[in-house]
Design an enzyme around this catalytic site. Structure first.
Site, mmCIF file in Angstrom:
data_model
loop_
_atom_site.group_PDB
_atom_site.id
_atom_site.type_symbol
_atom_site.label_atom_id
_atom_site.label_comp_id
_atom_site.label_asym_id
_atom_site.label_seq_id
_atom_site.Cartn_x
_atom_site.Cartn_y
_atom_site.Cartn_z
ATOM 1 N N SER A 1 -1.699 1.136 6.195
ATOM 2 C CA SER A 1 -2.467 0.823 4.825
ATOM 3 C C SER A 1 -1.907 0.688 3.663
ATOM 4 C CB SER A 1 -3.747 2.115 4.753
ATOM 5 O OG SER A 1 -2.971 3.054 4.400
ATOM 6 N N GLY A 2 -0.824 0.917 3.685
ATOM 7 C CA GLY A 2 0.156 0.586 2.491
ATOM 8 C C GLY A 2 0.519 -0.754 2.102
ATOM 9 N N TYR A 3 1.356 -1.025 1.229
ATOM 10 C CA TYR A 3 1.603 -2.418 0.982
ATOM 11 C C TYR A 3 2.766 -3.133 1.878
ATOM 12 C CZ TYR A 3 -0.537 -2.229 -3.673
ATOM 13 O OH TYR A 3 -1.250 -1.726 -4.773
ATOM 14 N N CYS B 1 14.601 -1.854 -0.615
ATOM 15 C CA CYS B 1 14.397 -3.409 -1.073
ATOM 16 C C CYS B 1 15.478 -3.742 -2.191
ATOM 17 C CB CYS B 1 13.145 -3.599 -1.733
ATOM 18 S SG CYS B 1 12.689 -2.035 -2.875
ATOM 19 N N ASN C 1 10.242 -8.132 -2.773
ATOM 20 C CA ASN C 1 10.580 -6.805 -2.148
ATOM 21 C C ASN C 1 9.899 -6.367 -0.915
ATOM 22 O OD1 ASN C 1 8.636 -6.925 -4.539
ATOM 23 N ND2 ASN C 1 8.063 -4.617 -3.884
#
Lengths: 347, 347, 347, 347
Positions: free
Chosen positions: B12-14, B149, B314
């Site tokens: 559910s995160g980016y 990143c 990123n």
């Protein structure tokens, strides 16, 4: 008190517009004229819409410039020096916002501007326009040459360190800047779809403001300053991040003392260093419209690196605001006069 | 060819969302499950609205995770290592996007994360996830630990220089990054009125990704790398500007050769260096959604400084894209598979 | 002249911060206290970093509020009415920035706020806070209820038309607004990666400020006003675009006369309508930090549609600035006092 | 299957660049040529830097255009019609992205473009390029005239309502759009310091795309559509907010059914209407690079107003994407071919 009668040669650019905004509200100033060849005869508020309902002033042509007490020059680079004799004949005092008289040594001008300076004999009559360094000379100066915006941020950030000869080896100055720095002329590089969302190396090396930094910082031994500039998606504002290595292993509170001592009485320099919150370090976001230079720093653990951050509004402390600050000093007015705007939050 | 059955723990995160976007369109992948404790039972497109009408997949609870061929871990830092035995029991191969297994030496973990690593014996089973450096190990690896990143941008930019031992003295790495780097949890610092228009020193010193850079760059003599991070008003994207001093007075075309040789066959590294136009140097604006790392450089005249610029998205080359690149290598698929999106212009 | 001693209940939000910025520089004001439960004891500049080096004031707890001449209430909605008796006991005059006392009819409050108003008997003691409409009542008012930001833009834009009963049929009010309108509390919807680059229908229907517009516009026959609000990627600023159909086929210069007559003497309303240039119509970009409401319009050829545009800074003319304007009227000060900032260009 | 050999006349603008991005990755297309007078002989990636390392194609001069199967015209308005005979001689099929052949009635062209159409006899040979309305004609069409970007958003949003004659009285169409809509030519109005942070009425009345909306929506009785356009600080993206009054008091689920029925089988139209979350309504932020048109709506309580929202990427569904969709239909390819990119979140 009689008002000082001032005019602005080159009043249609962003620097000229900011001068107008400040001077029209300055309690000791009467603005006589502002020139624009392209907009002569039009209200200044046509070009500077923030001045609507604030003034009836209309642009004059440069050829119609009348004598005044002090003349601000906000012309394109090269124009000030080309007509300097005429300007000197019109006004006893001049504050030039261009780069024409910033470098004091003709050889520096040659190196960085790739041309002979047309009037080298005048260079030393212009005081370099950072009050925090040249305030005493400004008090009696006829001519002031306003400092470059990026140079102002870098010089104020590094000055205390070099003054006390605390730096060892090269310093890296990374300047991030908004688009208003490029002036009001549209170009392919300023086209919104291209310039928006950008994070763009602008001058990784070779930025001319580096010459001003080298000129103004006390030499010390082995001074070596390396400048890079990056464009960000912002209109106003400069953040200079500077990386130096300290000769001695100073603790943060010793660094703090050095900055405090250097700038304690300065009306427009603030040391910003907080433990928490969003605004722990200097940030141009808070400075739009203000004449502040906010300075902060942080020591790296495990090395002698000191990171110094310095933030300004490029059109204010980096141009028109600093010019008005110089104006105040030249006339003995309190330095804050006309420059009290504290900035907006949020913005 | 049979499809590889993969699941995502932490979908559910980016990072998890970007994995889903890539894997749902990957021709050799079948996505079995994506977990979210908070959104279990909901369609993944509720959380990742770009996936509307693209998939019927619903989030599962972590407890319901089934065996699969390869498991991507996109959990908050600390969660992967805490449950690693369970994850190993579910899948033969694991690609972990968190920082849990990036540092190979427990003492580095202690120094930068201020805690003992809970499972130090596993550290060396995870290949550090930059294919350009560790491709061969990845081919046979069971576990890959995706690189940070900022670290990815810095390492790829500096690697050829350190590999050939060309750098003298300290290097300064200035990373500018967008807000998605901070993840999808709202906070006071991500509140739009505060974060918008920002140009904010985030970590002038002490950024943890510095540890990865130090680990991955060949040591040479006197290696000393100094990292700073600044937040800009952008959602996706990283620009790393790196300042090094060369041991020898290499000309630009010699530097060019070194980078060309290092990256000539790399599908996702491009050398960007043009004489004119808006995009003379690497820029994250062009890279949104792509897996490229663009690298450029410029020699300073009159000194031995070399400025190296490195740009990535990123969430892609800095996270999910690089993880899928590793996935492709681990399975012998062409590296570009599922990663062909060329990016948008203008954007 | 003795200064008016004012305090601010609720000084840590964006409205409170803007009040502080204005009042600390107001020549006839002494700021006694600003309250914040969360930040009591801290300098106000910790929360409002634009006030660094401008004031030594610290936040007080609400319980420590002392008597004063005028009390500004910048509390969350519902808090002002809950403690109104206490506030009345502390100050003879009150300017409330919340929505608690804006609607004059309890049934309107019930309809739009879905609750009974706790103190309906007080509603008519609060003058609705738009000076251009209620200036005379303000001169003698004890209590002023500051108008909603979107409502202010819409009402000032439409007032002359409804006053002269020029509109036929329904009016559409489309308001576009920046993120500061939502206050300083972080939430999922204000998370930068989600809120940045947005162009988001916020309230296509049902916006509460519609109730204020309906209340304040003269009724005429068949008045029907339909309100929508859209969020844009901006921090400060509102642009209301209003679509009405004219009863009579008025030419643009007749419309011009109507607006000129309505606002000719208003210090903070400007009619903006230029033939060329970037700023032909009202635009919030120019208004950050100012108390102006800029109004423009355009007739559609071939129909009776008139499009009216109205722009303000939501924290100024939409909140704190208009509150200080009311304060000036209540005390007989020139209305511009403390509100002279002309705005920045470019920004 | 043999590839379709296509060329692009006018390949250096934003529409042309987006066509190149799509067609170079289209599995059934071979791109023969892309023309640019200014950049002839240069790699297309010099102008479209997102195509670096994606193609070796160089720009050709228009005079060197060779015969091909299908020719895309992405020339400045007026150029397509001027050379249409030549283009017809080169390719059996043409998709024109300009406005030259959009209006079917010469008198409409005269009214909105203030000139006689040079080739009125050709107008009806061009199918208006919205597949959702003209798919059947496209299957056998030789010529397609791609729809205007704002018109596409408005027409798709309103079509089901007008088709079923559900609207009473005038409709207001408020379009908000990013800067790429204006093309790649720099101007004073696109200068970043002026265009950034803008919220600017662009065409309150008189926008030419209104003519397309009037042409394409079924007439019903008393159809009256009123168009306004506002510029926002965004590069890509359009949000059209449309306000109509329903003849009958339809409930939301009845409206829902009408839209569902109209677009159920459409690959690029999504009905977006959620109860909570950040993305309850259509939003262009999610659509960058995609060919979707997202449509949502909301009924106002207490009136018959229906607010319809429609979002697209102006360079995709508003230009190049829709043109490729038409191309797919003309050749019998699945409509999604080459248009599968789902968009990014967050961005």
């Amino acid at each position: 008190m009689d008002k000082v009668r001032v005019s602005i040669a080159g009043g249609s650019g962003y620097g000229g517009g900011e001068l107008l905004r400040l001077l029209l509200f300055h309690p000791h100033v009467e603005v006589l004229q502002a020139t624009s060849e392209r907009h002569a005869g039009q209200p200044v508020s046509r070009v500077h819409p923030n001045l609507r309902k604030q003034t009836q002033l209309q642009f004059a042509a440069l050829a119609d410039l009348q004598p005044c007490d002090l003349l601000f020059l906000a012309l394109p680079h090269g124009e000030a020096v080309r007509q300097i004799d005429h300007f000197i004949s019109l006004a006893q005092r001049i504050v030039d916002l261009s780069a024409d008289f910033r470098l004091k040594r003709p050889e520096d001008y040659r190196e960085w501007y790739h041309a002979e300076h047309p009037r080298p004999e005048l260079l030393h009559e212009f005081v370099y326009g950072i009050p925090e360094i040249h305030r005493d000379q400004m008090r009696t100066a006829r001519f002031v040459s306003s400092a470059g915006c990026n140079a102002t941020a870098a010089i104020l950030g590094l000055y205390p360190l070099y003054k006390h000869d605390l730096v060892s080896g090269p310093a890296i100055v990374e300047v991030m800047a908004g688009s208003s720095e490029g002036g009001n002329a549209a170009s392919e590089s300023s086209h919104h779809p291209e310039r928006s969302n950008c994070l763009r190396s602008y001058k990784p090396t070779g930025h001319r403001h580096a010459a001003e930094v080298l000129q103004e910082l006390p030499a010390g031994d082995g001074r070596s300053i390396h400048f890079s500039a990056t464009s960000v998606d912002m209109v106003r504002g400069i953040l200079a991040t500077m990386h130096v290595f300290l000769k001695d292993d100073l603790e943060e509170r010793e660094v703090w003392k050095i900055y405090r001592r250097a700038y304690a009485d300065e009306p427009f320099v603030r040391i910003v260093k907080e433990r928490d919150g969003n605004y722990r370090y200097p940030e141009p976001k808070l400075l739009a419209g203000t004449n502040f230079c906010d300075i902060g720093f942080e020591r790296e653990r495990g090395s002698r690196r000191l990171v110094v951050m310095s933030a300004i509004d490029n059109l204010m402390k980096g141009a028109a605001g600093q010019a008005v600050q110089a104006f105040n000093i030249m006339h003995g007015f309190p330095e804050r006069t006309g420059l009290e705007f504290p900035g907006l939050h949020p913005i």
